[in-house]
Each structure stands twice: as C-alpha cells, then as structure tokens.
Design an enzyme around this catalytic site. Structure first.
Site, PDB file in Angstrom:
ATOM      1  CG  HIS A 102      -1.377  -5.764 -26.350  1.00  0.00           C
ATOM      2  ND1 HIS A 102      -1.362  -4.791 -25.316  1.00  0.00           N
ATOM      3  CD2 HIS A 102      -2.508  -6.011 -26.725  1.00  0.00           C
ATOM      4  CE1 HIS A 102      -2.919  -4.348 -25.248  1.00  0.00           C
ATOM      5  NE2 HIS A 102      -3.433  -5.078 -26.156  1.00  0.00           N
ATOM      6  CE  LYS A 106      -2.534  -2.105 -29.190  1.00  0.00           C
ATOM      7  NZ  LYS A 106      -2.641  -2.781 -28.074  1.00  0.00           N
ATOM      8  CG  ASP A 131      11.372   8.703 -43.821  1.00  0.00           C
ATOM      9  OD1 ASP A 131      11.509   7.450 -44.361  1.00  0.00           O
ATOM     10  OD2 ASP A 131      10.927   9.394 -44.494  1.00  0.00           O
ATOM     11  CG  HIS A 186      -8.863  -0.282 -26.183  1.00  0.00           C
ATOM     12  ND1 HIS A 186      -7.847  -0.447 -27.240  1.00  0.00           N
ATOM     13  CD2 HIS A 186      -8.679  -1.472 -25.631  1.00  0.00           C
ATOM     14  CE1 HIS A 186      -7.159  -1.449 -27.293  1.00  0.00           C
ATOM     15  NE2 HIS A 186      -7.722  -2.311 -26.270  1.00  0.00           N
ATOM     16  CE  LYS A 199      -4.796  -0.654 -24.297  1.00  0.00           C
ATOM     17  NZ  LYS A 199      -5.781  -1.474 -23.984  1.00  0.00           N
ATOM     18  CG  ASP A 246       0.830  14.866  -8.342  1.00  0.00           C
ATOM     19  OD1 ASP A 246      -0.046  14.677  -7.539  1.00  0.00           O
ATOM     20  OD2 ASP A 246       2.061  14.695  -7.753  1.00  0.00           O
TER      21      ASP A 246
END
Length: 484
Positions: free
Chosen positions: A224, A226, A231, A402, A404, A409
């Site tokens: 899951h 990404k 380089d 979507h 996350k 603070d």
C-alpha cells in the site's frame, strides 16, 4: 444405504465442529486485541463454513514462507545500512524537538532508521500539481528511478507519466517499478505494461493474486506504500495512487478522490529509496540498496527533520500504531486527523478519546461517502463514543477524502499512506513521514481547513436521534472489523 448416509452426515457434522473448535482455540491462543479475537469467533459461529474459510484466508498475518524467510534474513543487513546514517552530519538528534525526539527514539531502537535533517519539502494538494511535478522530475532523471504504488491506472495525465518513463528508459535511466497485483489488475493487461517492459523498464507485480497462492499467503495483504525516488535526489510519498482522479472510479458514486503528496529532497530521499529496495528484495530476492548518501547539511540553514516510519510484514510489529499513539498523546492544544477509512484499534481509539478528554481540541475529518460499504457503516459505530469524549467529527462532502494526515498542535505532522484502520495498522506495507517543519505543517493545516469548509460537523444531539435500524447496521458491520 440410508444408514450409510446418516453415518456420513453425522461424521461430517462432527468433523466440522471439531474443525470449528480447533479454529476457535487457535483464535484464542493467538496474542491479539481481545475485540479482534471476539469478532473472529462471532464470524466463525454466525457464518457456518464461510466463517472458517474466511479465517483461513484472512485470519492470520501470513506473508508466505519464501517472502517471510527472505524478510527475516534481510533485517540485519538493512539495519546495518540504516545504522550508518546515524553517523552522518544530517543526523542531529540533540536538535530535535521533544515530540519528534521521542518518535525518533522508538524508530531508531526498533528499525535503526534515524530522523535526518537538511531536507526540503513541498506539499502538493491537487492532481495536476502532483502529476506534472512527477513528470518534470522523470524528464530530468539521469541515473535511476524507483517507484512503487498500490494502484496504477492508465488514462489522463498517467499516460504522460508512462510516456515520460518510457523516454527515460530509452535515455539509459535504470527504472524499477513495483505495483501491487490486487490494486492494479487492469494495468498488467494494458499496452502500457507491455511497452514499458519492451523499453527496458523492470516492472514487477507485487504479491501476485491467484487461486493457488491463497493457501500459502494471506490474500488481502497488500503493498500500500506510495514511493517515487529519482536519482536518489528527489522523492515523493503520500496518499495518492498513480491515477488521474478525473478518470478514476467515476462510476462509484463517491465523487473525485482527494489526495496530497509530499515532494522531498535531501538525505531522507535515500531512506525512501532503501524502503523501495526492501520491498523489491522481499518480492524478487534481488538487492538494490542505494549507495550510501553524502549526508551534509548547511550549518546556517533550517533543519527540516523528517522521520521515515515504515511498517509491514518482516518489519517490527505495530510501529506506525505506536508512533500515531505517541504523537496524539503528546498533543497539548490540538489534533486534526484526516483519513478515508476509520476503523481504529482499541489502543488508538482510547488515545484519541483520552486526548479529547484532557481538553485538547481533537478534530476528525472523514468522507461522507465511502467506496467501502463495510467501512462506511463500521466507522459510524465509533461516533457515539468519540462524540461523548468531545471529539469533533466532520463529514467531508467534496468527494472521497483520501488524504491520510495528522497535525499536532500546528507544530509537526504525520503524512503518508496510512489509514486509521486495522488493515493499515496491522497488515499492509505502509509508510508515513513524521515531519518537524513549521512552514510545511502550517500549509498542511491550511489544506485540512479547506476540507473542514467543505464538511458537515456532526451534532451529538442529532446523532442520538438516528433510527434503531441505523444503529443495528453499525453494530453488524462492526463485527467484520477483522476483515476491514
């Protein structure tokens, strides 16, 4: 003949109940949250045969023998590589603030991955910004590109990404792409997949799904993360899959998917590359660790420290959950959370409630419409407890939110691929960044504020007036918590 049928039927019933008893004992003796064990027992007994089959397929974290043995053997050499980073100039643990310092301590002790300074961060909050930036960086690549995603779907700007990768391969850039099998079945049947392979791009299918493997590996264990590194100088991570939202799941009835990605330069990119190398080796057995970076920072520049927090089979258990709990528990003034799938563990639920009960402003932003019916109803089963604790719950109505993210603070934040559900916290290969950067955190907080402006705040009194049928559905779907 009739007696024979009766004997066979009786033998079948006895065999089935012995099997159920054996599975029940296995559920009980496994060390896991009591609520999860009880939920599995309910499924096994309420759904005859189906419940037992579900437990065999999804009940235990099983990476498969080959991958599990490979991951076990990899842990020490990768730990040594990460430990070397602790000796470079970019590692400045004494200069970290107290909050990130504690997150750094748990990560270095459990994975050897240190927080590194000397980074630059750019928050990209629209599909065009994200994809056009990725295309530009691919076009500038000279040596290597490492990529891994859960979903890769052609169409729109993704075709331009594909074309840029093919052109980079023709320039002699070494490209390794790892894509989850279950998340991207259409891609592996597409002409772009064939073109990439013939162009010299090494594209691998991670955690392949087929009927034979179901008996040796948990099918819903997914890659899951990404990650893109170019380089070993530029990196991307966040919540967005390799999709153009205008062309993605338009018939699902939830609206356009809303995501953010983080573009990073500096020493942290090498850690992202090493996480990709880990996943590549778990899948293929081939080691491609990045060269050890020159971790220097400008002494008069801002620190911009980042702690990379990975999780998944073969890595220390529950690390991301520990980091989330630690960060939320440290809050003094405010916690703002965005997640598309909210089915928290008991530990996280207690931490969120306790934080609100301490007088800290806790805001939870989730999508009003969800592409998962099970999650949509199971999430609502937590609302009463959260509202009673003082948590503000916002339902976003501008698409499927979507993103996350967690902002603490308004000073530091967590951002990555991790949902607040059992699948992300316990099962999948995930990644999040703990970022101590005032400007970046304020920008993320502002993006979260734009989500709130498109959301409806749930009123506690109104919520109590929901129908008995509504409440029954919440509790019913909550029982399927282990499968969510």
């Amino acid at each position: 003949m009739e007696k024979l049928y009766q004997i066979l039927a009786l033998a079948g019933v006895i065999s089935y109940w012995l099997l159920v008893a054996a599975v029940t004992i296995r559920v009980v003796v496994k060390r896991r949250a009591v609520s999860v064990s009880l939920a599995w027992i309910m499924i096994i007994y309420i759904l005859p045969f189906v419940g037992v089959i579900c437990y065999f397929l999804f009940g235990e974290l099983n990476l498969g023998r080959t991958r599990a043995e490979r991951a076990k053997q990899m842990f020490e050499p990768y730990g040594e590589w990460f430990t070397q980073l602790q000796q470079c100039q970019a590692h400045q643990p004494k200069l970290l603030n107290l909050q990130l310092s504690q997150i750094h301590d748990i990560c270095t002790n459990r994975t050897s991955i240190p927080a590194l300074c000397g980074n630059t961060l750019s928050l990209q909050d629209t599909p065009d910004k994200i994809l056009l930036s990725i295309i530009r960086d691919i076009e500038g690549a000279t040596e290597s590109i490492r990529i891994e995603f859960y979903i890769w779907q052609n169409g729109g700007l993704i075709d331009s990404v594909n074309a840029a990768l093919v052109q980079a391969a023709k320039r002699g850039v070494k490209i390794q792409i790892l894509i989850d099998s279950a998340g991207s079945p259409k891609f592996f049947r597409s002409h772009w997949y064939s073109l990439m392979r013939t162009s010299g791009i090494d594209v691998r299918e991670a955690l392949a799904v087929n009927a034979f493997r179901m008996f040796f590996r948990r099918l819903d264990l997914r890659l899951h993360r990404k990650i893109i590194t170019i380089d070993d100088q530029v990196g991307y991570t966040g919540s967005m899959n390799m999709v153009d939202p205008i062309y993605f799941k338009q018939d699902s009835g939830v609206g356009q998917w809303i995501d953010v990605m983080v573009r990073v330069t500096g020493p942290t990119v090498n850690i992202l590359a090493a996480i990709h190398a880990w996943d590549w080796e778990v899948e293929t057995g081939e080691r491609h660790l990045p060269t050890f970076p020159v971790c220097t920072i400008e002494t008069n520049g801002a620190l911009h420290p980042i702690q990379v927090v990975p999780s998944g089979p073969g890595m220390p258990d529950h690390l991301i959950q520990q980091v989330l709990a630690l960060a939320i528990n440290q809050a003094q003034h405010s916690v703002r959370i965005t997640t598309p799938y909210f089915v928290p563990s008991d530990i996280l639920l207690q931490v969120i409630n306790m934080t609100a009960q301490r007088g800290v402003t806790v805001e939870l932003i989730i999508p009003k419409k969800n592409d998962s019916l099970l999650v949509n109803w199971a999430s609502k089963s937590f609302f009463t407890e959260l509202l009673n604790a003082g948590v503000k719950i916002y339902q976003f109505d501008g698409g499927l939110l979507h993103t996350k993210s967690v902002v603490i603070d308004q000073q530091y934040c967590l951002i990555g691929s991790v949902n607040l559900d059992m699948r992300s916290l316990w099962l999948n290969f995930e990644l999040t960044l703990a970022v101590d950067d005032d400007e970046f955190t304020k920008e993320l907080y502002w993006v979260q504020q734009t989500y709130i402006e498109q959301s409806h705040l749930i009123d506690s009194n109104e919520w109590q007036k929901r129908s008995l049928f509504h409440r029954a559905l919440e509790r019913l779907f909550y029982l399927f918590n282990p499968l969510l």
